[in-house]
Motif scaffolding. Structure first.
Motif, short mmCIF file in Angstrom:
data_model
loop_
_atom_site.label_atom_id
_atom_site.label_comp_id
_atom_site.label_asym_id
_atom_site.label_seq_id
_atom_site.Cartn_x
_atom_site.Cartn_y
_atom_site.Cartn_z
N GLY B 47 12.74 -4.50 0.95
CA GLY B 47 11.78 -3.25 1.87
C GLY B 47 11.88 -1.95 1.48
O GLY B 47 11.51 -0.94 1.76
N ARG B 50 8.74 0.23 -0.74
CA ARG B 50 7.77 2.01 -0.58
C ARG B 50 8.37 3.34 -0.51
O ARG B 50 7.71 4.17 -1.06
CB ARG B 50 7.04 1.69 1.22
CG ARG B 50 6.29 0.60 1.88
CD ARG B 50 6.46 0.71 2.86
NE ARG B 50 6.02 2.27 3.36
CZ ARG B 50 4.91 2.53 3.64
NH1 ARG B 50 3.53 1.50 3.68
NH2 ARG B 50 4.76 3.81 4.70
N LYS B 105 6.11 -11.78 4.37
CA LYS B 105 5.28 -11.33 4.58
C LYS B 105 5.90 -9.88 4.08
O LYS B 105 7.16 -9.34 3.30
CB LYS B 105 6.00 -11.06 5.82
CG LYS B 105 4.78 -11.23 6.71
CD LYS B 105 5.54 -11.35 8.68
CE LYS B 105 4.28 -11.94 9.06
NZ LYS B 105 4.63 -12.45 10.60
N ILE B 106 4.77 -8.34 3.43
CA ILE B 106 5.89 -7.06 3.17
C ILE B 106 4.91 -6.36 3.62
O ILE B 106 4.00 -5.81 3.97
CB ILE B 106 5.65 -7.58 1.69
CG1 ILE B 106 6.54 -6.25 0.82
CG2 ILE B 106 4.12 -7.41 0.71
CD1 ILE B 106 7.14 -6.16 -0.75
N GLU B 107 5.55 -4.69 3.92
CA GLU B 107 5.13 -3.96 4.18
C GLU B 107 3.98 -3.24 2.97
O GLU B 107 3.75 -3.45 2.45
CB GLU B 107 5.76 -3.00 4.14
CG GLU B 107 5.41 -1.44 5.36
CD GLU B 107 5.91 -1.99 6.80
OE1 GLU B 107 5.59 -0.76 7.32
OE2 GLU B 107 6.33 -2.79 6.95
N THR B 108 2.64 -2.26 3.71
CA THR B 108 1.73 -2.12 2.43
C THR B 108 1.91 -1.19 1.97
O THR B 108 3.08 -0.44 2.61
CB THR B 108 0.32 -2.34 3.82
OG1 THR B 108 -0.81 -1.83 2.68
CG2 THR B 108 0.09 -1.16 4.46
N ASP B 111 -2.26 2.86 2.80
CA ASP B 111 -1.12 4.54 3.34
C ASP B 111 -0.26 5.76 2.25
O ASP B 111 -1.06 6.71 2.20
CB ASP B 111 -0.41 4.34 4.09
CG ASP B 111 0.57 3.71 4.66
OD1 ASP B 111 1.31 3.07 3.48
OD2 ASP B 111 1.68 3.93 4.86
N GLU B 120 -4.40 -5.65 -2.49
CA GLU B 120 -3.44 -6.35 -1.50
C GLU B 120 -4.16 -7.24 -1.08
O GLU B 120 -4.51 -8.24 -0.68
CB GLU B 120 -2.83 -5.64 -0.86
CG GLU B 120 -2.03 -4.79 -1.12
CD GLU B 120 -1.43 -3.44 -0.02
OE1 GLU B 120 -1.88 -3.52 0.93
OE2 GLU B 120 -0.15 -3.22 -0.48
N PHE B 131 0.32 -8.17 4.36
CA PHE B 131 0.37 -7.37 3.90
C PHE B 131 0.43 -6.63 5.49
O PHE B 131 -0.59 -6.27 5.83
CB PHE B 131 -0.35 -6.39 2.72
CG PHE B 131 0.00 -7.10 1.48
CD1 PHE B 131 0.91 -5.69 0.65
CD2 PHE B 131 -0.79 -7.77 0.46
CE1 PHE B 131 0.77 -6.92 -0.64
CE2 PHE B 131 -0.17 -8.38 -0.92
CZ PHE B 131 0.56 -7.74 -0.99
N GLU B 132 1.44 -6.06 5.18
CA GLU B 132 1.80 -5.79 7.23
C GLU B 132 1.15 -4.71 7.15
O GLU B 132 1.38 -2.81 6.21
CB GLU B 132 3.24 -5.70 7.16
CG GLU B 132 3.42 -7.07 8.44
CD GLU B 132 5.25 -7.11 7.96
OE1 GLU B 132 5.73 -6.47 7.48
OE2 GLU B 132 5.51 -8.05 9.28
N ASN B 133 0.39 -4.12 8.57
CA ASN B 133 -0.15 -2.63 8.52
C ASN B 133 -1.27 -2.49 7.47
O ASN B 133 -1.46 -0.90 7.04
CB ASN B 133 0.67 -1.78 8.54
CG ASN B 133 1.75 -1.58 9.50
OD1 ASN B 133 2.03 -2.40 10.18
ND2 ASN B 133 3.26 -1.75 9.18
N HIS B 134 -2.22 -3.23 6.86
CA HIS B 134 -2.84 -3.09 6.18
C HIS B 134 -4.05 -2.69 7.36
O HIS B 134 -4.38 -3.83 8.05
CB HIS B 134 -3.52 -4.29 5.01
CG HIS B 134 -4.49 -3.68 4.55
ND1 HIS B 134 -6.00 -3.80 4.54
CD2 HIS B 134 -3.97 -3.56 2.79
CE1 HIS B 134 -6.50 -3.74 3.22
NE2 HIS B 134 -5.61 -3.83 2.25
#
Lengths: 129, 163, 392, 418, 144
Positions: B47, B50, B105-108, B111, B120, B131-134
């Motif tokens: 986590g 980022r 799953k991993i946060e993008t 942004d 990605e 990549f979540e929220n990509h």
């Protein structure tokens, strides 16, 4: 600073000159030393170990049983010779480098175009020296 | 007589300084090691990447993402963000994180650093990491009619016909 | 006015290599552009994991035919770092000389191609004529014109003989003269200026944000050059300057490349003067200890990265290749917005795209045929729809 | 029939058959005009001659283009590749002709024939061995310019009917280029006509003046009315009479004419309709086999037409320095054989190849323009330049800088004295 | 019409227009094909022109590994060429897959897709070798 037709002097200088072109099939430049062309195999030196086949990046070399048309008295212990598929060979010289006995060598012959796929699958030149 | 080239051992002073800065900001949550000058590997929890990258962007003016590598390590995927800091002292921080293979799953970070976009997508194509929220996680390299759920760079997938 | 989507590629004379752009146009102006790559996948990254290090050198050499030496340089120096061995200095120098010769031939080739894209065939012919000089040198040194097979793990495979050095140095003089001429020509010829100045502008902040590399980013006034930032091979000993240009357009990329060629000529001459007496290679073992390394090199197109992870066998665990062209695609998408159709080829060419570099991973069997640009039925349908929309 | 070269040549070659030939000529004279016209149209200087010449011109153009790029160009086909264009045409004629399913086959087949016919007809107007072409009538300059526009129209039709995306883009560009470049082309082609008009308006003005003052004319041979200036024959004839090619009078117009001609025949800086790197082959993309052969031949012919027209309007056509005393005089001096025709043809060829050299050189010199730059260039620079030259000429005539008016008064004065 | 046939054969030998297609390899063979067109070797001597549309072409030069994605496209392009047509496989990737032969997505050679008339081995072949191949192809054409 823009100058229209900036290339004109260069063009006119080259116009009367002899063209740069080599009329290739009729006249040819001498090949440079160390040019990598097709292989030749020194039968006497080959021991049939297969290092060349193992190291070949494109698996173009295959070890085959001693063919009948090769002189039988030179047959090595393993009874194998490398067969090069020139249609696969990269002409990288790794096989020459890998060979422990320097049995393979590259000539400067590079005009290898053929109409037949099968015709490329053999080392035609072999030296028995 | 061969002139041996002296071993390339530039001082690690600047790297150490950056390492200290990082460790001061994040404490134990990051593990930093420097294999040689201008290379820096930073291991973080899944986590936290980022947070670390954002911190680097804000404090080091780091904008360049060189690439993102995914490595299949059996049960887990290791994701390496290769970043490039070319403002001031130029160095390569590599942010490493591991995610389970079952739920990749991993946060993008798009942004934060927009240049991560293509990498990605590429990693998503080849390893199936989501990549979540990509904003636009669609096919980049693989063909459109590629079967779902087949990812070529996973170790358990072997193409047919390979010697 | 509605927009029209025009696919360019995968086969298109401007591109020479298979890639697909979908361009949305409004009249002659491009509104939006989307890049779709993947026509050139061969599965190199996967294949690397299945082959030995020695075979991988030649495989990676064929990632791209133009920057073949860059790939092997990056790979071999990565493996050498994993092995923790120092390559003899002469080997490094020869490696660097070939690197710079490759940069010369690649940039000269690009200059010609750029000329071709703007319809200036004379420039193409002249640059390719002069490029033959470099090709000859490469052939003299390595034995092949394009895929040199010079690098091996532990050094280089062939030495530069003593008789060759004066020829090379003289050739570099000639070549630098030609480069200076082309710089003068390109900054004077009005038609070239018309087609390059103010076209495909990539401002500095955008170049940084989109992660552009190589001459593209240097043409946007960012002095990013791996040879200087993180010297590999013999670059820490050779004097040279990083060339930048601040007009951020296609012309800047032309200028940066020509200036780099001039720098390369100087570097080669310097290295030939200071060529150390030493061996050219070490014989190293075939098994590579476990570890990971990030190897960088400034290829002609930009920064090239190999991330190599080894597992103690004679085959790598993972080889990740990041080629400069992939890093530059987002910039191309940005640059294409708002340009004319006629500028599309030169803008795409201005990053010196190397599609074969970009698409190197495996893909699964494609049985289903897709509709294609030349398909006449498709075209007719397109035509009918086109007229329905247009009504003129 | 007095000037027909055919009989002179035959009589010269076969003097022993002069009797037979004379009888034959007598018979032919009853039907002769028709046959002679047929000969002119089909053999010399008609279809056969211009076709061969245009193929030769293409070879010459390619060779010059290659040599300027330090290459050889076509070499192994005939002597230095001289048969290369012919081989191309024959090969294309023998190739399969594919019409894709979406296209309008019949219109597509008609377009190249139309183009071919047009370009041949256009070449009939070009003076080759005397001041008039095969077809010559009052105002043919306007007709020939109109025909060249029609040629561009066939290009547009082809691109349109082939229903190819690239073809459509090429067509749109061809249309845009046509609109932009017709105007400077016509303006610059009319400049020689303006010079001719002025030159002949001098005696007319003087005559009118004399008539009003004296009531009679001193010299009866002086033309009393303005004759047709928009005729190519008159323009070439005038250059011969003055003894000065109009390129010296209107150099700017010549430049504008050459540039807009290059746009008309789609050569390099203006080859946007078939831009290789942008839109494959533009309007030609779907054309193959025989149609492509006809298009190639007709574009060669159009190239030759352009060069020929430039030679006729600005370089004096078949008239050269030293040969301006009139053909009949020369022939009388040199015997029966029409040497004047031979020298006229030679002069014509020299001038045409000079123009082709200029165009080939310009092709190597520039990068392709963008379509908006093409149109801008036409409206911003070429049209004002064409007008500028006309204005300059008007000023020159007004102030009589060439001295034509004073010369004429002088001549009149001498005539009175005698 | 023996004379006419001879004339047609002559014209075909003297004017082979080529269409060049990269089937997805590295660029090495492509740049060598282009290099053969450039002043050093200038195969325009033989009347060879590089054309952009397959409709105009007589000879198709295929370079690079034939990836499965490009194979159907290549086939369709081949079908679009008017008869008579010839295919040249330049470089070992186009002949057999070359170094990529193991990769399963690569078809092992162009002859799996279309009939190939002449093979020019080399990685990449020198421009001289390409010209040699062209000359051999033309000689064969003239003979038969």
């Amino acid at each position: 600073m823009p100058r229209p037709a900036a290339m004109e002097p260069e063009l006119l200088r080259n116009f009367p000159r002899k063209p740069f072109t080599v009329f290739y099939p009729f006249e040819r430049l001498p090949p440079f030393e160390g040019l990598r062309g097709r292989h030749i195999l020194y039968l006497k030196r080959c021991v049939g170990c297969g290092t060349c086949a193992k190291d070949c990046p494109s698996a173009a070399i295959e070890m085959i049983d001693w063919p009948d048309e090769f002189p039988q008295e030179l047959k090595n212990k393993a009874g194998k010779v490398p067969k090069v598929d020139l249609g696969r060979c990269l002409f990288c010289e790794q096989c020459v480098e890998s060979c422990p006995r320097d049995a393979l060598e590259m000539t400067q012959e590079y005009e290898l175009a053929t109409f037949d796929r099968k015709a490329m699958e053999w080392i035609v030149d072999m030296e028995t020296e | 007589m061969s002139q041996k080239r002296p071993k390339l051992k530039p001082s690690l002073k600047e790297d150490e300084r950056l390492k200290a800065e990082l460790e001061k900001a994040f404490g134990d949550t990051v593990e930093v090691w420097i294999p040689r000058a201008k290379r820096m590997f930073i291991k973080v929890k899944p986590g936290d990447h980022r947070k670390v990258i954002q911190w680097m962007r804000d404090n080091w003016d780091l904008q360049h993402v060189t690439t993102i590598s995914g490595v299949d390590k059996g049960d887990t995927f290791e994701i390496v963000y290769h970043l490039y800091k070319y403002q001031g002292y130029r160095t390569y921080p590599n942010v490493k994180t591991e995610i389970p293979k079952k739920d990749p799953k991993i946060e993008t970070i798009v942004d934060i650093l927009p240049s991560a976009d293509f990498y990605e997508r590429e990693t998503h194509d080849l390893l199936g990491i989501v990549f979540e929220n990509h904003p636009n996680l669609e096919r980049l390299i693989l063909p459109d009619d590629w079967p779902e759920g087949v990812y070529p760079l996973r170790k358990d997938w072997l193409p047919e016909g390979v010697e | 006015m509605s927009t029209v989507k025009v696919p360019i590629g995968p086969q298109h004379p401007a591109l020479k290599e298979p890639i697909n752009f979908t361009i949305e146009i409004e009249g002659e102006q491009v509104v939006d552009a989307k890049v779709r790559i993947g026509y050139n996948h061969r599965g190199i990254e996967k294949a690397c994991e299945l082959r030995t290090y020695v075979r991988d050198i030649y495989l990676l050499e064929r990632v791209c035919g133009i920057c073949s030496h860059s790939h092997t340089t990056t790979f071999t120096q990565g493996v050498e770092e994993l092995l923790d061995e120092d390559v003899p200095r002469r080997g490094l120098y020869i490696r660097t000389i070939v690197c710079e010769l490759e940069r010369l031939h690649s940039h000269m080739l690009w200059l010609g191609v750029a000329g071709h894209e703007i319809g200036f065939d004379t420039l193409l012919h002249y640059t390719w004529r002069d490029r033959e000089l470099v090709m000859d040198f490469l052939e003299m040194i390595s034995g092949n014109r394009v895929n040199y097979a010079m690098n091996t793990i532990g050094g280089v495979r062939r030495d530069i003989s003593k008789d060759l050095i004066p020829t090379l140095k003289k050739g570099m003089d000639t070549f630098r003269e030609r480069c200076e001429y082309y710089l003068k020509l390109c900054s004077e010829e009005p038609t070239v200026l018309e087609r390059t100045q103010g076209v495909g502008v990539l401002p500095t902040h955008m170049a940084r944000k989109l992660g552009a590399v190589g001459p593209t980013v240097r043409a946007s006034a960012v002095d990013m050059d791996c040879r200087k930032d993180d010297p590999c091979a013999a670059y820490d000993e050779v004097p040279f300057e990083v060339c930048t240009w601040d007009s951020c357009d296609v012309f800047a990329r032309v200028a940066v490349r020509i200036l780099e060629m001039i720098q390369s000529c100087n570097m080669i001459q310097w290295m030939l003067d200071h060529l150390p007496k030493d061996e050219i290679r070490l014989k190293l073992k075939r098994r590579v200890p476990e570890g990971e390394v990030l190897s960088r090199y400034e290829a002609p197109r930009g920064e090239l990265i190999h991330y190599i992870k080894s597992n103690g066998t004679d085959k790598p665990e993972r080889v990740k290749v990041r080629t400069p062209t992939l890093a530059n695609w987002p910039s191309v998408e940005y640059m294409l917005k708002g340009c004319y159709i006629a500028d599309v080829p030169i803008i795409v060419a201005s990053i010196d795209p190397c599609i074969s570099c970009t698409d190197r991973v495996t893909f699964v069997d494609v049985e289903k045929e897709k509709t294609w640009v030349w398909d006449s039925n498709q075209l007719r349908r397109y035509g009918i729809e086109f007229y329905k929309k247009k009504r003129w | 029939m007095a000037f027909d070269p055919f009989w002179y040549i035959l009589l010269y070659l076969f003097p022993q058959y002069s009797g037979t030939l004379t009888i034959l000529q007598y018979i032919l004279q009853q039907q002769g005009n028709v046959l002679m016209d047929l000969f002119k149209i089909i053999v010399f200087p008609g279809i056969v001659f211009v076709s061969i010449l245009s193929l030769f011109a293409e070879w010459y153009d390619r060779k010059i283009y290659a040599r300027l790029q330090n290459r050889v160009g076509p070499f192994h086909t005939g002597y230095h590749g001289i048969l290369q264009p012919l081989a191309d045409i024959i090969k294309l004629l023998a190739k399969e002709d594919i019409v894709q399913s979406g296209a309008e086959a019949r219109s597509l087949a008609a377009a190249p024939i139309f183009a071919m016919t047009l370009s041949l007809v256009m070449l009939m107007f070009i003076p080759v061995y005397r001041s008039a072409g095969i077809i010559s009538f009052e105002g043919d300059l306007i007709v020939v310019l109109f025909l060249s526009t029609l040629f561009a129209l066939t290009v547009i039709l082809t691109g349109w009917f082939s229903t190819n995306r690239f073809g459509e883009v090429g067509t749109a560009r061809a249309g845009m280029q046509l609109i932009a470049y017709e105007i400077p082309l016509v303006l610059s082609a009319l400049t020689p006509a303006i010079i001719v008009a002025y030159y002949y308006s001098v005696p007319v003005q003087v005559n009118n003046y004399l008539l009003t003052v004296y009531g009679t004319l001193p010299v009866t041979t002086i033309p009393t009315t303005l004759f047709s200036i928009l005729t190519i024959a008159n323009i070439t004839q005038t250059q011969a009479t003055i003894g000065m090619p109009f390129i010296l009078v209107a150099p700017i117009s010549f430049g504008v004419f050459i540039i807009s001609l290059m746009a008309e025949i789609e050569k390099v800086p203006f080859d946007v309709p078939e831009a290789h790197t942008e839109i494959v082959a533009g309007w030609q993309t779907e054309i193959s086999g025989k149609k492509l052969a006809l298009y190639r031949l007709s574009s060669d012919l159009e190239y030759l037409w352009g060069a020929g027209l430039a030679a006729a309007l600005f370089l004096g056509g078949p008239w050269g320095p030293g040969w301006d005393i009139g053909l009949s005089t020369l022939d009388r001096l040199m015997g029966a054989f029409p040497w004047g025709y031979v020298f006229g043809t030679i002069w014509f060829l020299v001038k045409v190849f000079a123009v082709i050299f200029i165009i080939a050189n310009l092709r190597t010199l520039f990068a392709r323009f963008r379509i908006d730059q093409v149109v801008q260039g036409a409206w911003k620079y070429l049209i004002p330049l064409a007008f500028l030259n006309i204005l300059i000429l008007q000023a020159v005539f007004y102030f009589d800088l060439f001295g034509w008016q004073s010369t004429y008064y002088m001549l009149l004065w001498i005539a009175y004295m005698i | 019409m023996a004379v006419l046939d001879k004339l047609v054969t002559w014209s075909r030998v003297k004017s082979p227009w080529v269409f060049h297609m990269n089937c997805g390899g590295c660029n090495a063979c492509d740049i060598e094909v282009i290099a053969a067109l450039m002043p050093r070797y200038d195969i325009e001597r033989f009347g060879i022109l590089l054309v952009g549309s397959p409709r105009h072409a007589d000879v198709m030069i295929g370079t690079g590994t034939v990836t499965r994605q490009i194979a159907p496209r290549f086939k369709r392009l081949y079908e679009q060429m008017p008869e008579p047509k010839f295919v040249m496989a330049v470089g070992n990737c186009a002949i057999s897959g070359g170094v990529f032969a193991g990769c399963y997505n690569v078809l092992e050679g162009l002859d799996k897709v279309v009939p190939v008339d002449i093979y020019i081995p080399g990685c990449p072949p020198k421009p001289e070798a390409i010209i040699d191949g062209v000359a051999k192809l033309l000689a064969k054409l003239q003979g038969g």
